[in-house]
Scaffold this motif. Structure first.
Motif, PDB file in Angstrom:
ATOM      1  N   ARG A 120       5.581  -0.195  17.681  1.00 11.45           N
ATOM      2  CA  ARG A 120       6.942  -0.718  17.616  1.00 11.45           C
ATOM      3  C   ARG A 120       7.084  -1.779  16.525  1.00 11.45           C
ATOM      4  N   LEU A 121       6.175  -2.719  16.504  1.00  7.41           N
ATOM      5  CA  LEU A 121       6.163  -3.698  15.413  1.00  7.41           C
ATOM      6  C   LEU A 121       5.116  -3.255  14.407  1.00  7.41           C
ATOM      7  N   HIS A 122       5.549  -3.019  13.180  1.00  8.72           N
ATOM      8  CA  HIS A 122       4.642  -2.490  12.161  1.00  8.72           C
ATOM      9  C   HIS A 122       4.876  -3.236  10.863  1.00  8.72           C
ATOM     10  N   ASP A 123       3.802  -3.841  10.337  1.00 10.15           N
ATOM     11  CA  ASP A 123       3.860  -4.601   9.098  1.00 10.15           C
ATOM     12  C   ASP A 123       2.617  -4.223   8.299  1.00 10.15           C
ATOM     13  N   ILE A 124       2.808  -3.671   7.112  1.00 10.33           N
ATOM     14  CA  ILE A 124       1.675  -3.179   6.329  1.00 10.33           C
ATOM     15  C   ILE A 124       1.843  -3.549   4.863  1.00 10.33           C
ATOM     16  N   VAL A 125       0.736  -3.827   4.195  1.00  9.16           N
ATOM     17  CA  VAL A 125       0.738  -4.074   2.756  1.00  9.16           C
ATOM     18  C   VAL A 125      -0.141  -3.009   2.117  1.00  9.16           C
ATOM     19  N   ALA A 126       0.302  -2.485   0.974  1.00  9.27           N
ATOM     20  CA  ALA A 126      -0.402  -1.344   0.387  1.00  9.27           C
ATOM     21  C   ALA A 126      -0.227  -1.312  -1.121  1.00  9.27           C
ATOM     22  N   VAL A 127      -1.083  -0.517  -1.742  1.00 12.63           N
ATOM     23  CA  VAL A 127      -1.027  -0.267  -3.183  1.00 12.63           C
ATOM     24  C   VAL A 127      -1.054   1.231  -3.401  1.00 12.63           C
ATOM     25  N   SER A 159     -10.566  -5.302  -5.893  1.00 12.91           N
ATOM     26  CA  SER A 159     -10.445  -5.619  -4.471  1.00 12.91           C
ATOM     27  C   SER A 159     -10.479  -4.346  -3.623  1.00 12.91           C
ATOM     28  N   ILE A 160      -9.887  -3.268  -4.144  1.00  9.31           N
ATOM     29  CA  ILE A 160      -9.902  -2.007  -3.404  1.00  9.31           C
ATOM     30  C   ILE A 160     -11.309  -1.436  -3.360  1.00  9.31           C
ATOM     31  N   VAL A 161     -11.998  -1.443  -4.494  1.00  8.85           N
ATOM     32  CA  VAL A 161     -13.367  -0.928  -4.537  1.00  8.85           C
ATOM     33  C   VAL A 161     -14.256  -1.712  -3.579  1.00  8.85           C
ATOM     34  N   ALA A 162     -14.090  -3.037  -3.550  1.00  6.18           N
ATOM     35  CA  ALA A 162     -14.891  -3.862  -2.643  1.00  6.18           C
ATOM     36  C   ALA A 162     -14.600  -3.517  -1.186  1.00  6.18           C
ATOM     37  N   ALA A 163     -13.345  -3.163  -0.899  1.00  4.42           N
ATOM     38  CA  ALA A 163     -12.969  -2.856   0.477  1.00  4.42           C
ATOM     39  C   ALA A 163     -13.548  -1.537   0.968  1.00  4.42           C
ATOM     40  N   ILE A 164     -13.838  -0.629   0.050  1.00  4.15           N
ATOM     41  CA  ILE A 164     -14.374   0.670   0.468  1.00  4.15           C
ATOM     42  C   ILE A 164     -15.869   0.767   0.180  1.00  4.15           C
ATOM     43  N   THR A 165     -16.495  -0.370  -0.083  1.00  2.14           N
ATOM     44  CA  THR A 165     -17.927  -0.388  -0.349  1.00  2.14           C
ATOM     45  C   THR A 165     -18.691  -0.554   0.956  1.00  2.14           C
ATOM     46  N   PRO A 166     -19.597   0.355   1.274  1.00  2.00           N
ATOM     47  CA  PRO A 166     -20.419   0.166   2.475  1.00  2.00           C
ATOM     48  C   PRO A 166     -21.349  -1.019   2.292  1.00  2.00           C
ATOM     49  N   ARG A 167     -21.794  -1.575   3.403  1.00  5.09           N
ATOM     50  CA  ARG A 167     -22.755  -2.678   3.330  1.00  5.09           C
ATOM     51  C   ARG A 167     -23.991  -2.227   2.565  1.00  5.09           C
ATOM     52  N   ASP A 168     -24.368  -3.006   1.570  1.00  8.79           N
ATOM     53  CA  ASP A 168     -25.474  -2.629   0.689  1.00  8.79           C
ATOM     54  C   ASP A 168     -26.687  -3.514   0.973  1.00  8.79           C
ATOM     55  N   ASP A 169     -27.664  -2.945   1.643  1.00  9.45           N
ATOM     56  CA  ASP A 169     -28.889  -3.685   1.952  1.00  9.45           C
ATOM     57  C   ASP A 169     -30.035  -3.282   1.038  1.00  9.45           C
ATOM     58  N   LEU A 195      -9.169  -7.714   1.955  1.00 11.36           N
ATOM     59  CA  LEU A 195      -8.185  -6.926   1.218  1.00 11.36           C
ATOM     60  C   LEU A 195      -6.772  -7.338   1.595  1.00 11.36           C
ATOM     61  N   ARG A 196      -6.524  -7.520   2.887  1.00 18.20           N
ATOM     62  CA  ARG A 196      -5.199  -7.931   3.357  1.00 18.20           C
ATOM     63  C   ARG A 196      -4.796  -9.263   2.731  1.00 18.20           C
ATOM     64  N   SER A 197      -5.694 -10.237   2.784  1.00 16.72           N
ATOM     65  CA  SER A 197      -5.399 -11.562   2.233  1.00 16.72           C
ATOM     66  C   SER A 197      -5.135 -11.498   0.736  1.00 16.72           C
ATOM     67  N   PHE A 198      -5.944 -10.720   0.031  1.00 20.22           N
ATOM     68  CA  PHE A 198      -5.766 -10.622  -1.420  1.00 20.22           C
ATOM     69  C   PHE A 198      -4.412 -10.008  -1.767  1.00 20.22           C
ATOM     70  N   LEU A 199      -4.055  -8.905  -1.137  1.00 15.11           N
ATOM     71  CA  LEU A 199      -2.793  -8.237  -1.467  1.00 15.11           C
ATOM     72  C   LEU A 199      -1.593  -9.102  -1.098  1.00 15.11           C
TER      73      LEU A 199
END
Length: 340
Positions: free
Chosen positions: A126-133, A206-216, A172-176
């Motif tokens: 019902r309440l929907h708030d989204i930021v996108a590129v 920022s997008i690439v960083a958001a879809i990067t798996p944890r790299d150990d 990502l949310r904060s950056f956008l």
């Protein structure tokens, strides 16, 4: 691309005369009108919950990037497609429950995606708030190849929700949201191509960083001589372009190394990461301009934008930390060039 106004909505729209960017701010009172907000998307919104519909839409479009935020107060079923040749990445800002996105639950820390030509099928809470590129997929994948040495389209594959940690989604949310706030405060600075270039690359990073798996995986072993050579070549390139706002992506492209390799090389040889090094160079470029500018006819924001600074409050803070004074102090003391 043209900013637009549809009948029956409160609107504030603007487009640059040279079509370099467009700005759209709209308050909506109907789901159909809200569906028409996104430029060059083909959408239909059906309101599913009872009550008066209200929505808010904000969009900035420049070069290859369409960044937007939309808020609605009723359960809506969204169907449609984005523009051909695009890739969309979005993250919710606020939800009052779980949505259902293309057959999967969508929650606050979900990072959703859609490729041009794919069908959008989204039942919002019902309440929907989204930021996108939404961006040109060729430009985005080219950046990821050149700078990160990654095939992000292959990594995303057919996923509609990208696996991510809560920290990745929050970052990502904060950056956008910061991007939108900065552009809201100073939209006219988008007329500067250097600012648009820097902001586009920052969004891609920022997008690439958001879809990067944890790299150990351990840090790759690079010979000391190779790291020194990378730094030497980078500094040579910088000296040859002393009057240009160079970016990390420029260096990665010129040197044909990944951001990670560049980072390690600068850290080892100079004990400074390349982002900080380039920021220092650009701050010095701004300072040189301010020192020779006419205080009566030059705007600090314009000079900063020409050097690729898109977040003016961060710029002012960095400038003061670097030089011990605010940009306005430097400008007040400037000695304009004399003309015969």
């Amino acid at each position: 691309m043209d900013a637009h106004t549809l009948a029956g909505r409160d609107s504030n729209t603007r487009a640059a005369g040279d079509d370099a960017y467009s700005v759209v701010h709209l308050d909506t009172r109907d789901a159909d009108d809200h569906a028409a907000c996104l430029q060059h998307w083909n959408q239909r919104y059906d309101q599913l919950s009872a009550g008066t519909f209200t929505g808010r839409f904000d969009e900035f479009w420049f070069d290859n990037v369409q960044v937007f935020r939309e808020r609605t107060n009723q359960v809506v079923h969204e169907i449609g497609t984005s523009w051909e040749g695009s890739r969309t990445i979005g993250v919710p800002v606020e939800l009052d429950g779980t949505g259902w996105y293309c057959g999967e639950p969508c929650e606050l820390d979900s990072i959703i995606t859609l490729k041009g030509g794919e069908d959008l099928d989204y039942r919002t809470p019902r309440l929907h708030d989204i930021v996108a590129v939404t961006t040109d997929v060729a430009a985005f994948t080219d950046y990821a190849f050149r700078v990160e040495h990654r095939d992000v389209e292959a990594e995303i594959g057919k996923r509609r929700i990208i696996p991510a940690t809560a920290d990745q989604a929050a970052t990502l949310r904060s950056f956008l949201l910061t991007v939108l706030a900065s552009l809201e405060a100073t939209p006219d600075l988008l007329r500067h191509p250097q600012m648009r270039k820097g902001l586009e690359q920052a969004i891609y990073a920022s997008i690439v960083a958001a879809i990067t798996p944890r790299d150990d995986t351990p840090r790759p072993a690079t010979p000391c001589r190779t790291r020194q050579l990378i730094v030497d070549r980078a500094r040579e390139y910088m000296r040859a372009h002393i009057d240009a706002p160079i970016t990390v992506a420029d260096l990665c492209t010129e040197l044909r190394v990944s951001r990670r390799t560049l980072q390690y090389s600068f850290q080892d040889i100079l004990n400074l990461n390349p982002v900080s090094f380039l920021r220092a160079l650009r701050l010095n470029g701004v300072r040189r301009e301010l020192k020779s500018a006419d205080p009566a006819s030059h705007q600090i924001a314009d000079i900063a934008a020409r050097w690729g600074f898109w977040h003016l409050s961060h710029f002012a803070s960095d400038y003061r930390a670097m030089f011990g004074e605010l940009p306005s102090d430097t400008l007040r003391q400037a000695t304009p060039p004399t003309h015969a």
